[in-house]
Design a protein around this motif. Structure first.
Motif, PDB file in Angstrom:
ATOM      1  N   PRO A  58       0.490   1.992   1.964  1.00  0.00           N
ATOM      2  CA  PRO A  58       0.277   0.431   2.615  1.00  0.00           C
ATOM      3  C   PRO A  58       1.388  -0.294   3.214  1.00  0.00           C
ATOM      4  N   GLU A  59       2.719  -0.132   3.046  1.00  0.00           N
ATOM      5  CA  GLU A  59       3.585  -0.823   3.441  1.00  0.00           C
ATOM      6  C   GLU A  59       4.415  -0.121   4.206  1.00  0.00           C
ATOM      7  N   ARG A  90       4.086  -4.059   8.239  1.00  0.00           N
ATOM      8  CA  ARG A  90       4.004  -2.459   8.001  1.00  0.00           C
ATOM      9  C   ARG A  90       4.873  -1.623   8.632  1.00  0.00           C
TER      10      ARG A  90
END
Length: 152
Positions: A58-59, A90
């Motif tokens: 996700p990051e 991101r």
């Protein structure tokens, strides 16, 4: 007549590193069933010369690039990233440590990816580069853009 090259050995054939010369062909054997075949396998072409591995969280998105990044293969890199969303915060991490060749097409792809990620609020970091890529980025001044603060 005197031949100035008489008695000299022919120059050894130098292999073509980029595969631009036609493939050597063995002479056909005598007889009706004879076939002509290449003396060696053709060099890898196009996208087969480039492998892109994505590890998505996700990051962050880790993009490992291996092979030749040039005008023939840059579409494969762009295509691999088409479905990956760049969003605020991101981080896209590019590992170029296994890139053996980079030309203007590959540089254009890297800059287009950077522009797309930044325009959507994401971050782009190039963490590892091969010596050839580092030298090329220094020569073009793009080390300041793609590798800020690394002094590659």
């Amino acid at each position: 007549m005197n031949d100035p090259l008489a008695g000299t050995e022919p120059a050894p054939e130098v292999p073509d590193p980029v595969g631009t010369r036609p493939e050597p062909v063995l002479p056909a054997a005598e007889g009706p069933s004879a076939t002509t075949r290449p003396a060696e396998a053709p060099p890898a072409e196009g996208p087969a010369r480039l492998r892109v591995a994505l590890s998505e969280r996700p990051e962050r998105v880790l993009v490992e690039i291996d092979g030749v990044l040039d005008y023939e293969t840059e579409g494969r890199l762009r295509g691999a990233l088409d479905g990956v969303a760049a969003q605020p915060g991101r981080r896209f991490v590019l590992d170029l440590s296994r890139v053996g060749f980079l030309d203007s097409g590959g540089i254009g792809a890297l800059l287009a990816i950077r522009r797309g990620v930044l325009s959507r609020g994401g971050e782009l970091a190039v963490t590892e580069v091969s010596p050839m890529v580092a030298r090329l980025l220094r020569m073009t001044g793009l080390d300041e853009v793609l590798l800020p603060g690394t002094g590659c």
